[in-house]
Scaffold this active site. Sequence first.
Site, PDB file in Angstrom:
ATOM      1  N   CYS A 117       0.871  -1.178   0.000  1.00  0.00           N
ATOM      2  CA  CYS A 117       0.000   0.000   0.000  1.00  0.00           C
ATOM      3  C   CYS A 117       0.898   1.215   0.000  1.00  0.00           C
ATOM      4  CB  CYS A 117      -0.906   0.016   1.226  1.00  0.00           C
ATOM      5  SG  CYS A 117      -2.251   1.225   1.065  1.00  0.00           S
ATOM      6  N   CYS A 119      -0.052   4.253   1.576  1.00  0.00           N
ATOM      7  CA  CYS A 119      -0.442   5.291   2.545  1.00  0.00           C
ATOM      8  C   CYS A 119       0.648   5.615   3.564  1.00  0.00           C
ATOM      9  CB  CYS A 119      -1.752   4.942   3.238  1.00  0.00           C
ATOM     10  SG  CYS A 119      -1.721   3.432   4.204  1.00  0.00           S
ATOM     11  N   CYS A 127      -3.899   6.214  -0.041  1.00  0.00           N
ATOM     12  CA  CYS A 127      -3.365   4.931  -0.509  1.00  0.00           C
ATOM     13  C   CYS A 127      -3.009   4.940  -1.989  1.00  0.00           C
ATOM     14  CB  CYS A 127      -4.364   3.814  -0.214  1.00  0.00           C
ATOM     15  SG  CYS A 127      -4.776   3.696   1.540  1.00  0.00           S
ATOM     16  N   LYS A 192     -12.172  -4.903   2.160  1.00  0.00           N
ATOM     17  CA  LYS A 192     -11.608  -4.045   3.207  1.00  0.00           C
ATOM     18  C   LYS A 192     -12.537  -2.854   3.396  1.00  0.00           C
ATOM     19  CE  LYS A 192      -7.611  -1.263   4.466  1.00  0.00           C
ATOM     20  NZ  LYS A 192      -6.225  -0.928   4.169  1.00  0.00           N
ATOM     21  N   ARG A 202      -3.116   3.583  12.448  1.00  0.00           N
ATOM     22  CA  ARG A 202      -2.694   4.811  11.760  1.00  0.00           C
ATOM     23  C   ARG A 202      -1.732   5.617  12.619  1.00  0.00           C
ATOM     24  NH1 ARG A 202      -8.333   6.263   8.596  1.00  0.00           N
ATOM     25  NH2 ARG A 202      -8.368   4.302   7.442  1.00  0.00           N
ATOM     26  N   ARG A 214     -11.080   7.732   3.518  1.00  0.00           N
ATOM     27  CA  ARG A 214     -10.835   6.695   2.513  1.00  0.00           C
ATOM     28  C   ARG A 214     -12.131   6.143   1.903  1.00  0.00           C
ATOM     29  NH1 ARG A 214      -5.526   6.607   3.683  1.00  0.00           N
ATOM     30  NH2 ARG A 214      -4.674   5.678   5.575  1.00  0.00           N
ATOM     31  N   GLU A 230     -16.363  -7.955  -4.653  1.00  0.00           N
ATOM     32  CA  GLU A 230     -14.930  -7.648  -4.511  1.00  0.00           C
ATOM     33  C   GLU A 230     -14.104  -8.941  -4.483  1.00  0.00           C
ATOM     34  OE1 GLU A 230     -13.011  -5.148  -4.530  1.00  0.00           O
ATOM     35  OE2 GLU A 230     -14.133  -3.347  -4.069  1.00  0.00           O
ATOM     36  N   LYS A 245     -11.631  -7.610   6.232  1.00  0.00           N
ATOM     37  CA  LYS A 245     -11.020  -6.729   7.224  1.00  0.00           C
ATOM     38  C   LYS A 245     -11.919  -5.537   7.498  1.00  0.00           C
ATOM     39  CE  LYS A 245      -7.110  -3.647   7.643  1.00  0.00           C
ATOM     40  NZ  LYS A 245      -6.014  -3.028   6.972  1.00  0.00           N
ATOM     41  N   SER A 271      -6.225  -3.323  14.522  1.00  0.00           N
ATOM     42  CA  SER A 271      -5.662  -2.637  15.686  1.00  0.00           C
ATOM     43  C   SER A 271      -6.722  -2.166  16.681  1.00  0.00           C
ATOM     44  CB  SER A 271      -4.824  -1.448  15.217  1.00  0.00           C
ATOM     45  OG  SER A 271      -5.604  -0.571  14.414  1.00  0.00           O
ATOM     46  N   TYR A 310      -2.795  -9.049  16.306  1.00  0.00           N
ATOM     47  CA  TYR A 310      -1.776  -8.542  17.225  1.00  0.00           C
ATOM     48  C   TYR A 310      -1.712  -9.389  18.497  1.00  0.00           C
ATOM     49  CZ  TYR A 310      -2.178  -4.761  13.904  1.00  0.00           C
ATOM     50  OH  TYR A 310      -2.208  -4.059  12.725  1.00  0.00           O
TER      51      TYR A 310
HETATM   52  C1  PBG Z   1      -2.956   0.308   4.809  1.00  0.00           C
HETATM   53  C2  PBG Z   1      -3.478  -0.526   5.924  1.00  0.00           C
HETATM   54  C3  PBG Z   1      -4.273  -0.148   7.020  1.00  0.00           C
HETATM   55  C4  PBG Z   1      -4.357  -1.283   7.826  1.00  0.00           C
HETATM   56  C5  PBG Z   1      -3.669  -2.304   7.195  1.00  0.00           C
HETATM   57  N1  PBG Z   1      -3.152  -1.817   6.010  1.00  0.00           N
HETATM   58  C6  PBG Z   1      -4.829   1.155   7.419  1.00  0.00           C
HETATM   59  C7  PBG Z   1      -5.802   1.859   6.577  1.00  0.00           C
HETATM   60  O1  PBG Z   1      -6.347   1.335   5.615  1.00  0.00           O
HETATM   61  O2  PBG Z   1      -6.004   3.032   6.891  1.00  0.00           O
HETATM   62  C8  PBG Z   1      -5.064  -1.359   9.153  1.00  0.00           C
HETATM   63  C9  PBG Z   1      -4.600  -2.432  10.072  1.00  0.00           C
HETATM   64  C10 PBG Z   1      -5.050  -2.293  11.477  1.00  0.00           C
HETATM   65  O3  PBG Z   1      -5.832  -1.418  11.859  1.00  0.00           O
HETATM   66  O4  PBG Z   1      -4.577  -3.124  12.276  1.00  0.00           O
HETATM   67  N2  PBG Z   1      -3.853   0.761   3.889  1.00  0.00           N
END
Ligand code: PBG
Length: 327
Positions: A117, A119, A127, A192, A202, A214, A230, A245, A271, A310
């Site tokens: 990615c 970002c 992104c 996603k 982030r 986003r 998708e 996700k 996260s 995690y």
């Molecule tokens: C990158 C990405 C993100 C996450 C994984 N890859 C953040 C986003 O899309 O803003 C989030 C992972 C997490 O919250 O643990 N695009």
Amino acid sequence: MRRRLRRLRRSRNIRRLVAETRLAVEDLILPLFVTHGAKVREEIASMPGHARLSVDMLSPEVKEVESLGIPGVLLFGIPERKDALASGAYAPDGIVQQAVREIKRVAPDLLVITDVCLCEYTDHGHCGVIKDGEVDNDATLPLLQKTALSHAQAGADIVAPSDMMDGRVRAIRTALDDAGLVGVAIMSYAAKYCSSFYGPFREAAESAPAFGDRKAYQMAPPNRREALREVELDIAEGADIVMVKPALPYLDIISAVRAAFPVPLAAYNVSGEFAMIKAAGRLGWLDEKKAIFETLTAIKRAGADIIITYHAKEAARWLAQGEDPFS
Ligand code: PBG
């Protein structure tokens, strides 16, 4: 009363015997954050137990992951400099590329998955490439190709595009195949969602968008059928593994994807999901260990084959000790 379902709940061993879902260390993947510098270990406040590590600090971490029996790690990089075209993402000596080489040097059998990615590498935090105030899909694809290719050339086993641009799986598959990297697999973040649960990430990855959000590329939380479209598209474009996700607020999507497609399915316990349990556990508001087991087991029960979490190290430790809070 002939039907008494309680008969199969009477003792620990009978509960063990009839358990329909068993969490296993083989299911788990641990995300890692890699940063520039030397001897760096920056704790991430909203993700207790997790830190940004410099490349030289990876060795003990991945050896521990390997000794716990966790099959692989998912890498995220925080570059030293960011720019409009995310050049750090595809630099041959970029942070993730260095980390992949280091991990393959110290733990060659550990699966290395890289998040593809832009970002974390763009100065605006989106992104993809910005044109006229919008993320330009087709201008972003070549940069994602270069990024995935450089990760694969560094030794990544699996590349995992998380950008949500249309057509990126085909673009990446083509780039890998043209370079002769036919054995490198693609795990696509297929469904996603544009989620509030990425907040702590982030902060950890310094990847919050500088303007806007986003919503124009990540999926809208109310949509379920669209997730199947998708996933269907990504499989058609060459995804080997697909991902949903976040995980916990989207168990119905995991279940629907599992029912509709015969490919390995990953779920990302993100996260914010992690931070919620840690915060409540610290406050004494719930039993942290039980909540973690219940969450990970629910994600597996919904249909995920792979859980990116995690909690991977603590869960692996508890599993090795034979912990089973449900029996
Ligand atoms: C990158 C990405 C993100 C996450 C994984 N890859 C953040 C986003 O899309 O803003 C989030 C992972 C997490 O919250 O643990 N695009």
